[in-house]
Design a protein around this motif. Sequence first.
Motif, PDB file in Angstrom:
ATOM      1  N   LYS A 124       1.437  15.277   8.132  1.00 48.42           N
ATOM      2  CA  LYS A 124       0.457  14.515   7.808  1.00 48.42           C
ATOM      3  C   LYS A 124       0.766  13.267   7.318  1.00 48.42           C
ATOM      4  O   LYS A 124       0.584  12.072   7.725  1.00 48.42           O
ATOM      5  CB  LYS A 124      -0.788  14.913   6.700  1.00 48.42           C
ATOM      6  CG  LYS A 124      -1.768  15.257   7.045  1.00 48.42           C
ATOM      7  CD  LYS A 124      -3.145  16.386   6.466  1.00 48.42           C
ATOM      8  CE  LYS A 124      -4.334  17.362   6.713  1.00 48.42           C
ATOM      9  NZ  LYS A 124      -4.149  18.866   6.537  1.00 48.42           N
ATOM     10  N   ARG A 125       1.748  13.395   6.626  1.00 46.24           N
ATOM     11  CA  ARG A 125       2.407  12.150   5.424  1.00 46.24           C
ATOM     12  C   ARG A 125       3.168  11.106   5.996  1.00 46.24           C
ATOM     13  O   ARG A 125       2.952  10.204   6.183  1.00 46.24           O
ATOM     14  CB  ARG A 125       2.941  12.722   3.949  1.00 46.24           C
ATOM     15  CG  ARG A 125       3.220  11.697   2.923  1.00 46.24           C
ATOM     16  CD  ARG A 125       3.278  12.673   1.766  1.00 46.24           C
ATOM     17  NE  ARG A 125       4.513  13.111   2.413  1.00 46.24           N
ATOM     18  CZ  ARG A 125       5.226  13.747   1.698  1.00 46.24           C
ATOM     19  NH1 ARG A 125       4.481  15.069   1.576  1.00 46.24           N
ATOM     20  NH2 ARG A 125       6.630  14.311   2.525  1.00 46.24           N
ATOM     21  N   GLU A 126       3.946  12.808   6.905  1.00 54.90           N
ATOM     22  CA  GLU A 126       5.004  10.958   7.633  1.00 54.90           C
ATOM     23  C   GLU A 126       4.555  11.409   9.813  1.00 54.90           C
ATOM     24  O   GLU A 126       5.236   9.365   9.911  1.00 54.90           O
ATOM     25  CB  GLU A 126       6.175  12.003   7.394  1.00 54.90           C
ATOM     26  CG  GLU A 126       6.318  12.300   5.735  1.00 54.90           C
ATOM     27  CD  GLU A 126       8.059  12.731   6.008  1.00 54.90           C
ATOM     28  OE1 GLU A 126       8.666  13.350   7.033  1.00 54.90           O
ATOM     29  OE2 GLU A 126       8.195  12.483   4.725  1.00 54.90           O
ATOM     30  N   LEU A 127       3.650  11.670  10.081  1.00 55.14           N
ATOM     31  CA  LEU A 127       4.573  11.866  11.787  1.00 55.14           C
ATOM     32  C   LEU A 127       2.983  11.052  12.501  1.00 55.14           C
ATOM     33  O   LEU A 127       2.506  12.546  13.301  1.00 55.14           O
ATOM     34  CB  LEU A 127       4.838  12.777  12.254  1.00 55.14           C
ATOM     35  CG  LEU A 127       6.285  13.511  11.111  1.00 55.14           C
ATOM     36  CD1 LEU A 127       6.263  15.457  11.985  1.00 55.14           C
ATOM     37  CD2 LEU A 127       7.852  12.065  11.526  1.00 55.14           C
ATOM     38  N   SER A 128       2.901  10.218  11.613  1.00 59.47           N
ATOM     39  CA  SER A 128       1.503   9.945  12.881  1.00 59.47           C
ATOM     40  C   SER A 128       1.303   7.872  12.686  1.00 59.47           C
ATOM     41  O   SER A 128       2.402   7.312  11.564  1.00 59.47           O
ATOM     42  CB  SER A 128       0.215  10.401  12.344  1.00 59.47           C
ATOM     43  OG  SER A 128       0.088   9.402  10.757  1.00 59.47           O
ATOM     44  N   TYR A 129       0.649   7.918  13.474  1.00 58.54           N
ATOM     45  CA  TYR A 129       1.046   5.745  13.588  1.00 58.54           C
ATOM     46  C   TYR A 129      -0.442   5.903  14.569  1.00 58.54           C
ATOM     47  O   TYR A 129       0.093   6.301  15.605  1.00 58.54           O
ATOM     48  CB  TYR A 129       2.260   5.676  14.703  1.00 58.54           C
ATOM     49  CG  TYR A 129       1.789   3.752  14.887  1.00 58.54           C
ATOM     50  CD1 TYR A 129       1.822   3.524  13.620  1.00 58.54           C
ATOM     51  CD2 TYR A 129       1.787   3.124  16.342  1.00 58.54           C
ATOM     52  CE1 TYR A 129       1.720   1.977  13.826  1.00 58.54           C
ATOM     53  CE2 TYR A 129       1.910   1.945  16.183  1.00 58.54           C
ATOM     54  CZ  TYR A 129       1.671   1.424  14.703  1.00 58.54           C
ATOM     55  OH  TYR A 129       1.189  -0.198  15.162  1.00 58.54           O
ATOM     56  N   GLN A 130      -1.198   5.127  14.340  1.00 60.07           N
ATOM     57  CA  GLN A 130      -2.507   5.576  14.447  1.00 60.07           C
ATOM     58  C   GLN A 130      -2.770   5.909  14.953  1.00 60.07           C
ATOM     59  O   GLN A 130      -3.384   7.323  14.473  1.00 60.07           O
ATOM     60  CB  GLN A 130      -2.120   3.884  15.923  1.00 60.07           C
ATOM     61  CG  GLN A 130      -2.077   2.017  15.219  1.00 60.07           C
ATOM     62  CD  GLN A 130      -2.557   1.381  16.425  1.00 60.07           C
ATOM     63  OE1 GLN A 130      -2.975   1.842  17.212  1.00 60.07           O
ATOM     64  NE2 GLN A 130      -1.820   0.131  15.745  1.00 60.07           N
ATOM     65  N   ASP A 131      -3.552   5.901  16.001  1.00 60.31           N
ATOM     66  CA  ASP A 131      -4.398   7.296  17.101  1.00 60.31           C
ATOM     67  C   ASP A 131      -3.607   8.839  17.379  1.00 60.31           C
ATOM     68  O   ASP A 131      -3.790   9.254  17.574  1.00 60.31           O
ATOM     69  CB  ASP A 131      -5.232   7.308  18.017  1.00 60.31           C
ATOM     70  CG  ASP A 131      -4.789   6.823  18.941  1.00 60.31           C
ATOM     71  OD1 ASP A 131      -3.170   5.964  18.819  1.00 60.31           O
ATOM     72  OD2 ASP A 131      -5.155   6.743  19.329  1.00 60.31           O
ATOM     73  N   VAL A 132      -2.108   8.159  17.593  1.00 63.61           N
ATOM     74  CA  VAL A 132      -1.283   9.562  17.466  1.00 63.61           C
ATOM     75  C   VAL A 132      -0.167  10.012  16.984  1.00 63.61           C
ATOM     76  O   VAL A 132      -0.193   9.551  15.504  1.00 63.61           O
ATOM     77  CB  VAL A 132      -0.171   8.749  18.957  1.00 63.61           C
ATOM     78  CG1 VAL A 132       1.338   9.711  19.267  1.00 63.61           C
ATOM     79  CG2 VAL A 132      -0.304   8.112  20.059  1.00 63.61           C
TER      80      VAL A 132
END
Length: 222
Positions: A124-132
């Motif tokens: 949750k903390r690290e591996l997202s960018y915008q809606d991906v």
Amino acid sequence: MRILIIEDDETIARQLSGYLEEHGFVAVVSRDGEDGRYLGLEEEYDAVLLDLGLPELNGISVLETWRAKGVAVPVIVITARTSKLETIRGLEAGADDYIHKPFDLGEVLARLRSVIRRGKQQLKRELSYQDVVLDSGSGKVFAAGHYIKLTRIEFLIVQYLFHNQGKVVSVTELSEHVYRDFDRDSGIIARHIANIRKKIGTHIICTEGNRGYLIPYDNDKS
Ligand code: CA
């Protein structure tokens, strides 16, 4: 929750799988290192219990292969109580935790739940960018909440860029990560990036001139 148990001792494997299934998990048992390595690469699990002394391929090599290929599933190694060195090697190879034989089943369960929980938080903390969102544990990419089917190579590229989020990654570095010891022409990475953009949107991976590619951080993130 799906747990992969790689353990050649039939009694121990049966005890573990029986106990975990009683507690609501789905347990898949593999009895040798080669088969276990394959399952970890090809299928999705929430966590793995990995014995280190295995026929065909030892547990350390199994784990090293997974981590080198970007498989980030939480792994608990099972080691002999007497072997401190094994424990250290397991952790160095990328294990999240370890248990010693003979073990208490209740402790295994508690540690499993803990590594799964930690893995989820990290994600949750690290591996997202915008809606991906990249779910390394399950090896899946989601865009706007929908599962996006990527090829193995495409997934490795997205995963590597996410692991280096905020940094420009050169084509050479990507190519080395994805193809290991193969020498590929640089155009192949560009073609994969183009295909990924078609699937997850053009706004996620930025091209930084000749320097390479980048997945930025969200602005509202610290
Ligand atoms: Ca063994």
